[in-house]
Write a protein that holds these residues in place. Structure first.
Motif, PDB file in Angstrom:
ATOM      1  N   HIS A 177       0.835  -1.191   0.000  1.00 57.17           N
ATOM      2  CA  HIS A 177       0.000   0.000   0.000  1.00 57.17           C
ATOM      3  C   HIS A 177       0.876   1.249   0.000  1.00 57.17           C
ATOM      4  O   HIS A 177       1.600   1.510   0.943  1.00 57.17           O
ATOM      5  CB  HIS A 177      -0.904  -0.014   1.235  1.00 57.17           C
ATOM      6  N   HIS A 178       0.869   2.011  -1.094  1.00 64.52           N
ATOM      7  CA  HIS A 178       1.690   3.218  -1.230  1.00 64.52           C
ATOM      8  C   HIS A 178       3.184   2.921  -1.111  1.00 64.52           C
ATOM      9  O   HIS A 178       3.945   3.711  -0.548  1.00 64.52           O
ATOM     10  CB  HIS A 178       1.275   4.277  -0.205  1.00 64.52           C
ATOM     11  N   GLY A 179       3.637   1.796  -1.650  1.00 61.60           N
ATOM     12  CA  GLY A 179       5.056   1.501  -1.684  1.00 61.60           C
ATOM     13  C   GLY A 179       5.659   1.426  -0.294  1.00 61.60           C
ATOM     14  O   GLY A 179       5.278   0.599   0.526  1.00 61.60           O
ATOM     15  N   TRP A 180       6.611   2.334  -0.027  1.00 65.95           N
ATOM     16  CA  TRP A 180       7.275   2.370   1.268  1.00 65.95           C
ATOM     17  C   TRP A 180       6.374   2.891   2.383  1.00 65.95           C
ATOM     18  O   TRP A 180       6.561   2.548   3.562  1.00 65.95           O
ATOM     19  CB  TRP A 180       8.496   3.279   1.206  1.00 65.95           C
ATOM     20  N   ILE A 181       5.439   3.769   2.043  1.00 67.31           N
ATOM     21  CA  ILE A 181       4.779   4.562   3.083  1.00 67.31           C
ATOM     22  C   ILE A 181       3.604   3.806   3.705  1.00 67.31           C
ATOM     23  O   ILE A 181       2.433   4.041   3.406  1.00 67.31           O
ATOM     24  CB  ILE A 181       4.333   5.932   2.533  1.00 67.31           C
ATOM     25  N   ASN A 182       3.941   2.862   4.553  1.00 59.72           N
ATOM     26  CA  ASN A 182       2.953   2.160   5.365  1.00 59.72           C
ATOM     27  C   ASN A 182       3.688   1.498   6.511  1.00 59.72           C
ATOM     28  O   ASN A 182       4.907   1.284   6.467  1.00 59.72           O
ATOM     29  CB  ASN A 182       2.161   1.139   4.531  1.00 59.72           C
ATOM     30  N   HIS A 194       8.270  -1.440   9.498  1.00 62.04           N
ATOM     31  CA  HIS A 194       8.779  -2.502  10.365  1.00 62.04           C
ATOM     32  C   HIS A 194       9.751  -3.404   9.596  1.00 62.04           C
ATOM     33  O   HIS A 194      10.763  -3.846  10.156  1.00 62.04           O
ATOM     34  CB  HIS A 194       7.627  -3.328  10.931  1.00 62.04           C
ATOM     35  N   ALA A 195       9.454  -3.659   8.321  1.00 62.84           N
ATOM     36  CA  ALA A 195      10.352  -4.469   7.502  1.00 62.84           C
ATOM     37  C   ALA A 195      11.692  -3.759   7.304  1.00 62.84           C
ATOM     38  O   ALA A 195      12.750  -4.399   7.306  1.00 62.84           O
ATOM     39  CB  ALA A 195       9.703  -4.772   6.152  1.00 62.84           C
ATOM     40  N   LEU A 196      11.657  -2.455   7.128  1.00 64.43           N
ATOM     41  CA  LEU A 196      12.892  -1.676   6.997  1.00 64.43           C
ATOM     42  C   LEU A 196      13.765  -1.833   8.243  1.00 64.43           C
ATOM     43  O   LEU A 196      14.974  -2.068   8.141  1.00 64.43           O
ATOM     44  CB  LEU A 196      12.563  -0.203   6.767  1.00 64.43           C
ATOM     45  N   ASN A 197      13.173  -1.703   9.416  1.00 67.59           N
ATOM     46  CA  ASN A 197      13.943  -1.869  10.650  1.00 67.59           C
ATOM     47  C   ASN A 197      14.559  -3.263  10.735  1.00 67.59           C
ATOM     48  O   ASN A 197      15.715  -3.426  11.148  1.00 67.59           O
ATOM     49  CB  ASN A 197      13.060  -1.617  11.866  1.00 67.59           C
ATOM     50  N   ASP A 198      13.790  -4.271  10.332  1.00 72.00           N
ATOM     51  CA  ASP A 198      14.327  -5.638  10.325  1.00 72.00           C
ATOM     52  C   ASP A 198      15.516  -5.750   9.369  1.00 72.00           C
ATOM     53  O   ASP A 198      16.516  -6.414   9.676  1.00 72.00           O
ATOM     54  CB  ASP A 198      13.245  -6.630   9.893  1.00 72.00           C
ATOM     55  N   LEU A 199      15.400  -5.126   8.198  1.00 74.33           N
ATOM     56  CA  LEU A 199      16.489  -5.184   7.214  1.00 74.33           C
ATOM     57  C   LEU A 199      17.745  -4.508   7.755  1.00 74.33           C
ATOM     58  O   LEU A 199      18.855  -5.036   7.612  1.00 74.33           O
ATOM     59  CB  LEU A 199      16.052  -4.520   5.904  1.00 74.33           C
ATOM     60  N   PHE A 245      21.103   7.918   5.508  1.00 72.17           N
ATOM     61  CA  PHE A 245      19.970   7.747   4.601  1.00 72.17           C
ATOM     62  C   PHE A 245      20.127   8.658   3.376  1.00 72.17           C
ATOM     63  O   PHE A 245      20.510   9.820   3.502  1.00 72.17           O
ATOM     64  CB  PHE A 245      18.657   8.097   5.306  1.00 72.17           C
ATOM     65  N   LEU A 246      19.784   8.101   2.211  1.00 68.26           N
ATOM     66  CA  LEU A 246      19.791   8.879   0.968  1.00 68.26           C
ATOM     67  C   LEU A 246      18.581   8.501   0.140  1.00 68.26           C
ATOM     68  O   LEU A 246      18.306   7.303  -0.061  1.00 68.26           O
ATOM     69  CB  LEU A 246      21.083   8.624   0.180  1.00 68.26           C
ATOM     70  N   GLY A 247      17.850   9.505  -0.345  1.00 69.05           N
ATOM     71  CA  GLY A 247      16.703   9.275  -1.211  1.00 69.05           C
ATOM     72  C   GLY A 247      16.912   9.919  -2.567  1.00 69.05           C
ATOM     73  O   GLY A 247      17.296  11.082  -2.648  1.00 69.05           O
ATOM     74  N   THR A 294      10.834  10.322   5.848  1.00 72.19           N
ATOM     75  CA  THR A 294       9.807   9.797   6.746  1.00 72.19           C
ATOM     76  C   THR A 294      10.409   8.866   7.787  1.00 72.19           C
ATOM     77  O   THR A 294      10.176   9.002   8.994  1.00 72.19           O
ATOM     78  CB  THR A 294       8.735   9.042   5.948  1.00 72.19           C
ATOM     79  N   PHE A 295      11.222   7.916   7.328  1.00 74.91           N
ATOM     80  CA  PHE A 295      11.774   6.927   8.251  1.00 74.91           C
ATOM     81  C   PHE A 295      12.958   7.453   9.047  1.00 74.91           C
ATOM     82  O   PHE A 295      13.304   6.875  10.080  1.00 74.91           O
ATOM     83  CB  PHE A 295      12.141   5.654   7.486  1.00 74.91           C
ATOM     84  N   ALA A 296      13.571   8.531   8.583  1.00 75.31           N
ATOM     85  CA  ALA A 296      14.606   9.166   9.413  1.00 75.31           C
ATOM     86  C   ALA A 296      13.990   9.636  10.721  1.00 75.31           C
ATOM     87  O   ALA A 296      14.643   9.606  11.774  1.00 75.31           O
ATOM     88  CB  ALA A 296      15.235  10.339   8.668  1.00 75.31           C
ATOM     89  N   GLY A 297      12.724  10.061  10.662  1.00 65.00           N
ATOM     90  CA  GLY A 297      12.033  10.486  11.877  1.00 65.00           C
ATOM     91  C   GLY A 297      11.454   9.329  12.661  1.00 65.00           C
ATOM     92  O   GLY A 297      11.442   9.342  13.893  1.00 65.00           O
ATOM     93  N   MET A 298      10.991   8.286  11.955  1.00 69.05           N
ATOM     94  CA  MET A 298      10.327   7.171  12.620  1.00 69.05           C
ATOM     95  C   MET A 298      11.312   6.121  13.127  1.00 69.05           C
ATOM     96  O   MET A 298      10.967   5.301  13.969  1.00 69.05           O
ATOM     97  CB  MET A 298       9.323   6.537  11.660  1.00 69.05           C
ATOM     98  N   SER A 299      12.546   6.137  12.602  1.00 77.34           N
ATOM     99  CA  SER A 299      13.579   5.180  13.019  1.00 77.34           C
ATOM    100  C   SER A 299      14.842   5.942  13.398  1.00 77.34           C
ATOM    101  O   SER A 299      15.935   5.652  12.925  1.00 77.34           O
ATOM    102  CB  SER A 299      13.873   4.181  11.895  1.00 77.34           C
ATOM    103  N   LYS A 300      14.692   6.916  14.265  1.00 77.52           N
ATOM    104  CA  LYS A 300      15.767   7.848  14.578  1.00 77.52           C
ATOM    105  C   LYS A 300      17.046   7.159  15.033  1.00 77.52           C
ATOM    106  O   LYS A 300      18.147   7.596  14.711  1.00 77.52           O
ATOM    107  CB  LYS A 300      15.314   8.840  15.654  1.00 77.52           C
ATOM    108  N   LYS A 301      16.933   6.091  15.794  1.00 79.32           N
ATOM    109  CA  LYS A 301      18.128   5.469  16.363  1.00 79.32           C
ATOM    110  C   LYS A 301      19.033   4.864  15.292  1.00 79.32           C
ATOM    111  O   LYS A 301      20.214   4.597  15.549  1.00 79.32           O
ATOM    112  CB  LYS A 301      17.743   4.406  17.376  1.00 79.32           C
ATOM    113  N   TYR A 302      18.489   4.650  14.082  1.00 79.46           N
ATOM    114  CA  TYR A 302      19.262   4.039  13.011  1.00 79.46           C
ATOM    115  C   TYR A 302      19.985   5.058  12.127  1.00 79.46           C
ATOM    116  O   TYR A 302      20.756   4.673  11.261  1.00 79.46           O
ATOM    117  CB  TYR A 302      18.350   3.214  12.098  1.00 79.46           C
ATOM    118  N   VAL A 303      19.715   6.351  12.279  1.00 81.72           N
ATOM    119  CA  VAL A 303      20.072   7.329  11.254  1.00 81.72           C
ATOM    120  C   VAL A 303      21.037   8.380  11.787  1.00 81.72           C
ATOM    121  O   VAL A 303      20.816   8.952  12.855  1.00 81.72           O
ATOM    122  CB  VAL A 303      18.803   8.033  10.711  1.00 81.72           C
TER     123      VAL A 303
END
Length: 264
Positions: free
Chosen positions: A122-127, A132-137, A154-156, A166-175
Protein backbone atom coordinates in the motif's frame (compact mmCIF):
# COMPACT_ATOMS: atom_id res chain seq x y z
CA UNK A 1 -1.50 11.87 -4.44
CA UNK A 2 -1.54 15.61 -4.05
CA UNK A 3 -0.13 15.84 -0.61
CA UNK A 4 2.05 12.87 0.23
CA UNK A 5 3.37 14.47 3.37
CA UNK A 6 -0.15 14.83 4.75
CA UNK A 7 -0.51 11.10 4.26
CA UNK A 8 2.81 10.55 6.03
CA UNK A 9 1.57 12.46 9.07
CA UNK A 10 -1.44 10.15 9.25
CA UNK A 11 0.91 7.21 9.63
CA UNK A 12 1.86 8.36 13.10
CA UNK A 13 -1.68 7.81 14.34
CA UNK A 14 -2.80 4.91 12.16
CA UNK A 15 -1.57 1.55 13.45
CA UNK A 16 -4.33 -0.71 12.25
CA UNK A 17 -2.90 -1.61 8.85
CA UNK A 18 -2.37 -5.28 8.08
CA UNK A 19 0.94 -6.66 6.82
CA UNK A 20 1.24 -7.84 3.24
CA UNK A 21 3.56 -10.41 1.71
CA UNK A 22 4.08 -9.14 -1.85
CA UNK A 23 5.36 -11.26 -4.72
CA UNK A 24 7.72 -9.91 -7.36
CA UNK A 25 6.16 -9.40 -10.80
CA UNK A 26 8.58 -10.15 -13.64
CA UNK A 27 7.17 -7.62 -16.09
CA UNK A 28 7.29 -4.81 -13.55
CA UNK A 29 10.92 -5.72 -12.89
CA UNK A 30 11.79 -4.79 -16.45
CA UNK A 31 12.14 -8.29 -17.99
CA UNK A 32 11.14 -8.10 -21.64
CA UNK A 33 11.48 -11.74 -22.69
CA UNK A 34 7.98 -13.22 -22.50
CA UNK A 35 8.99 -16.88 -22.68
CA UNK A 36 7.65 -18.27 -19.35
CA UNK A 37 10.75 -20.35 -18.63
CA UNK A 38 13.07 -17.46 -19.50
CA UNK A 39 11.01 -15.13 -17.35
CA UNK A 40 11.45 -17.48 -14.42
CA UNK A 41 15.20 -17.79 -15.03
CA UNK A 42 15.73 -14.07 -15.57
CA UNK A 43 13.65 -13.13 -12.56
CA UNK A 44 15.56 -15.57 -10.37
CA UNK A 45 18.84 -14.09 -11.54
CA UNK A 46 17.66 -10.50 -11.02
CA UNK A 47 16.42 -11.01 -7.47
CA UNK A 48 18.82 -13.61 -6.11
CA UNK A 49 22.08 -12.40 -7.66
CA UNK A 50 21.62 -8.64 -7.70
CA UNK A 51 18.79 -7.58 -5.40
CA UNK A 52 18.23 -10.33 -2.87
CA UNK A 53 14.76 -10.76 -1.36
CA UNK A 54 14.78 -10.00 2.37
CA UNK A 55 11.71 -11.32 4.17
CA UNK A 56 10.89 -9.45 7.38
CA UNK A 57 9.25 -10.97 10.45
CA UNK A 58 5.87 -9.62 9.31
CA UNK A 59 6.13 -11.28 5.88
CA UNK A 60 6.95 -8.12 3.91
CA UNK A 61 9.62 -8.75 1.30
CA UNK A 62 12.18 -6.08 0.40
CA UNK A 63 14.59 -6.53 -2.53
CA UNK A 64 18.01 -5.23 -1.47
CA UNK A 65 21.69 -5.37 -2.32
CA UNK A 66 24.91 -4.56 -0.46
CA UNK A 67 28.05 -3.14 -2.10
CA UNK A 68 31.21 -3.58 -0.04
CA UNK A 69 34.30 -1.35 -0.18
CA UNK A 70 37.54 -2.39 -1.84
CA UNK A 71 39.67 -4.53 0.50
CA UNK A 72 36.71 -4.97 2.81
CA UNK A 73 37.69 -6.01 6.33
CA UNK A 74 34.87 -7.64 8.27
CA UNK A 75 36.40 -6.53 11.58
CA UNK A 76 36.45 -2.85 10.59
CA UNK A 77 33.55 -0.44 11.11
CA UNK A 78 32.44 1.32 7.92
CA UNK A 79 30.18 4.30 7.28
CA UNK A 80 27.12 2.90 5.55
CA UNK A 81 24.89 4.57 2.99
CA UNK A 82 21.29 3.34 2.91
CA UNK A 83 19.72 4.25 -0.44
CA UNK A 84 15.97 4.49 -1.00
CA UNK A 85 15.82 4.08 -4.76
CA UNK A 86 12.20 5.19 -5.21
CA UNK A 87 8.89 5.62 -3.40
CA UNK A 88 7.11 2.76 -5.19
CA UNK A 89 8.43 -0.61 -6.34
CA UNK A 90 10.68 0.12 -9.34
CA UNK A 91 13.39 -2.41 -10.20
CA UNK A 92 14.47 -0.54 -13.33
CA UNK A 93 15.27 2.54 -11.25
CA UNK A 94 17.10 0.42 -8.70
CA UNK A 95 19.29 -1.23 -11.33
CA UNK A 96 19.97 2.12 -12.99
CA UNK A 97 21.16 3.68 -9.74
CA UNK A 98 23.27 0.68 -8.81
CA UNK A 99 24.96 0.46 -12.22
CA UNK A 100 25.46 4.18 -12.79
CA UNK A 101 26.14 5.56 -9.31
CA UNK A 102 27.39 2.78 -7.04
CA UNK A 103 29.42 0.23 -9.04
CA UNK A 104 32.38 0.26 -11.41
CA UNK A 105 34.73 2.46 -9.39
CA UNK A 106 37.13 2.25 -6.48
CA UNK A 107 35.32 2.67 -3.16
CA UNK A 108 37.59 2.53 -0.14
CA UNK A 109 35.29 3.88 2.54
CA UNK A 110 31.62 2.98 2.21
CA UNK A 111 29.27 0.08 2.60
CA UNK A 112 26.30 0.79 0.33
CA UNK A 113 22.89 -0.74 0.99
CA UNK A 114 20.20 -0.24 -1.65
CA UNK A 115 16.61 -1.21 -0.87
CA UNK A 116 13.54 -1.33 -3.11
CA UNK A 117 9.99 -0.68 -1.93
CA UNK A 118 7.87 -3.81 -1.45
CA UNK A 119 5.98 -4.97 -4.52
CA UNK A 120 2.22 -4.67 -4.28
CA UNK A 121 2.28 -2.89 -0.93
CA UNK A 122 0.00 0.00 0.00
CA UNK A 123 1.69 3.22 -1.23
CA UNK A 124 5.06 1.50 -1.68
CA UNK A 125 7.27 2.37 1.27
CA UNK A 126 4.78 4.56 3.08
CA UNK A 127 2.95 2.16 5.37
CA UNK A 128 3.61 0.64 8.75
CA UNK A 129 4.35 -2.93 7.58
CA UNK A 130 7.07 -1.58 5.25
CA UNK A 131 8.48 0.52 8.09
CA UNK A 132 8.78 -2.50 10.37
CA UNK A 133 10.35 -4.47 7.50
CA UNK A 134 12.89 -1.68 7.00
CA UNK A 135 13.94 -1.87 10.65
CA UNK A 136 14.33 -5.64 10.33
CA UNK A 137 16.49 -5.18 7.21
CA UNK A 138 18.76 -2.69 8.95
CA UNK A 139 19.12 -5.07 11.91
CA UNK A 140 19.97 -7.84 9.45
CA UNK A 141 22.69 -5.74 7.76
CA UNK A 142 24.15 -4.86 11.16
CA UNK A 143 24.46 -8.54 12.02
CA UNK A 144 26.46 -9.21 8.86
CA UNK A 145 28.64 -6.07 8.89
CA UNK A 146 30.13 -3.64 11.38
CA UNK A 147 28.32 -0.34 10.78
CA UNK A 148 30.08 2.80 11.97
CA UNK A 149 28.27 4.23 15.03
CA UNK A 150 25.59 1.56 14.47
CA UNK A 151 23.77 4.09 12.28
CA UNK A 152 23.12 4.57 8.57
CA UNK A 153 23.39 7.59 6.29
CA UNK A 154 19.97 7.75 4.60
CA UNK A 155 19.79 8.88 0.97
CA UNK A 156 16.70 9.27 -1.21
CA UNK A 157 16.85 9.63 -4.99
CA UNK A 158 13.98 11.69 -6.48
CA UNK A 159 10.77 10.41 -4.83
CA UNK A 160 12.89 8.04 -2.75
CA UNK A 161 13.45 11.14 -0.63
CA UNK A 162 9.95 10.66 0.80
CA UNK A 163 10.64 7.36 2.61
CA UNK A 164 14.18 8.52 3.46
CA UNK A 165 12.84 11.58 5.29
CA UNK A 166 9.81 9.80 6.75
CA UNK A 167 11.77 6.93 8.25
CA UNK A 168 14.61 9.17 9.41
CA UNK A 169 12.03 10.49 11.88
CA UNK A 170 10.33 7.17 12.62
CA UNK A 171 13.58 5.18 13.02
CA UNK A 172 15.77 7.85 14.58
CA UNK A 173 18.13 5.47 16.36
CA UNK A 174 19.26 4.04 13.01
CA UNK A 175 20.07 7.33 11.25
CA UNK A 176 23.03 9.72 11.40
CA UNK A 177 22.45 11.85 8.28
CA UNK A 178 19.87 12.45 5.56
CA UNK A 179 20.51 13.31 1.91
CA UNK A 180 18.04 14.12 -0.85
CA UNK A 181 18.97 14.01 -4.54
CA UNK A 182 16.69 15.94 -6.87
CA UNK A 183 13.66 15.92 -4.58
CA UNK A 184 10.68 18.11 -5.45
CA UNK A 185 8.62 17.13 -2.44
CA UNK A 186 9.36 20.35 -0.56
CA UNK A 187 6.20 21.81 -2.08
CA UNK A 188 4.25 19.45 0.22
CA UNK A 189 6.11 20.45 3.37
CA UNK A 190 4.49 22.49 6.12
CA UNK A 191 6.01 24.12 9.20
CA UNK A 192 5.66 20.97 11.28
CA UNK A 193 7.48 18.98 8.61
CA UNK A 194 10.47 21.30 8.73
CA UNK A 195 10.36 21.29 12.53
CA UNK A 196 10.35 17.51 12.65
CA UNK A 197 13.38 17.12 10.40
CA UNK A 198 15.29 19.96 12.06
CA UNK A 199 14.72 18.37 15.46
CA UNK A 200 16.54 15.22 14.30
CA UNK A 201 19.77 17.18 14.82
CA UNK A 202 21.65 15.38 12.03
CA UNK A 203 23.38 16.66 8.87
CA UNK A 204 20.88 17.34 6.09
CA UNK A 205 22.13 17.57 2.48
CA UNK A 206 20.23 18.57 -0.65
CA UNK A 207 21.78 17.86 -4.07
CA UNK A 208 20.30 19.50 -7.15
CA UNK A 209 21.33 20.01 -10.77
CA UNK A 210 22.07 23.67 -11.49
CA UNK A 211 20.04 23.56 -14.71
CA UNK A 212 17.02 22.03 -13.06
CA UNK A 213 15.42 25.35 -12.23
CA UNK A 214 12.24 23.95 -10.69
CA UNK A 215 13.99 21.62 -8.23
CA UNK A 216 16.68 24.19 -7.50
CA UNK A 217 14.09 26.83 -6.56
CA UNK A 218 12.28 24.40 -4.26
CA UNK A 219 15.55 23.31 -2.66
CA UNK A 220 16.59 26.91 -2.04
CA UNK A 221 13.27 27.59 -0.32
CA UNK A 222 13.76 24.48 1.82
CA UNK A 223 17.25 25.63 2.82
CA UNK A 224 15.85 28.97 4.00
CA UNK A 225 13.27 27.12 6.12
CA UNK A 226 15.91 24.85 7.65
CA UNK A 227 18.34 27.69 8.30
CA UNK A 228 15.58 29.54 10.09
CA UNK A 229 15.45 26.56 12.45
CA UNK A 230 19.28 26.43 12.72
CA UNK A 231 19.41 22.95 11.20
CA UNK A 232 22.68 21.52 9.87
CA UNK A 233 21.69 22.00 6.22
CA UNK A 234 23.88 21.98 3.08
CA UNK A 235 22.80 22.65 -0.51
CA UNK A 236 25.07 21.22 -3.21
CA UNK A 237 24.40 22.30 -6.79
CA UNK A 238 25.89 20.40 -9.70
CA UNK A 239 27.01 22.69 -12.52
CA UNK A 240 25.47 21.96 -15.93
CA UNK A 241 23.36 19.11 -14.53
CA UNK A 242 19.63 18.56 -14.94
CA UNK A 243 17.43 16.23 -12.87
CA UNK A 244 19.56 13.21 -13.84
CA UNK A 245 22.65 14.68 -12.08
CA UNK A 246 24.89 12.78 -14.51
CA UNK A 247 28.04 14.37 -13.09
CA UNK A 248 27.58 12.34 -9.89
CA UNK A 249 27.88 8.96 -11.60
CA UNK A 250 30.71 6.44 -11.24
CA UNK A 251 31.70 7.29 -7.71
CA UNK A 252 31.53 11.08 -7.83
CA UNK A 253 28.47 11.08 -5.55
CA UNK A 254 30.42 9.41 -2.74
CA UNK A 255 33.33 11.80 -3.30
CA UNK A 256 30.88 14.68 -3.00
CA UNK A 257 29.27 13.40 0.20
CA UNK A 258 32.35 12.15 2.02
CA UNK A 259 33.73 15.54 3.18
CA UNK A 260 30.39 16.33 4.82
CA UNK A 261 29.59 12.91 6.27
CA UNK A 262 32.99 11.43 7.09
CA UNK A 263 34.12 14.15 9.42
CA UNK A 264 37.10 12.98 11.46
Amino acid sequence: MKNQWLFVLLLFVCFGMSCSHPKVDEQSAGIENHNPQKLKENHSKEVSQVFKPFKAHNGVELPYTVELPTNYDRTQAYPTLFVFTSLEYDMKRAHFLKDEFFTGFSNEDWIIVMAVAPKGGHHGWINHPAHHALNDLMDHVQKDHTIQNNQFHFLGFHDGGIPAATFAGMSKKYVQSLTWIESEDWSDFDEKGYDRLSDLDIPLILIVGENDKKYLSLAQQAVVAFEKRKADITLLTQAQDDEQVASLKQGVLLEKLSPYLLKK
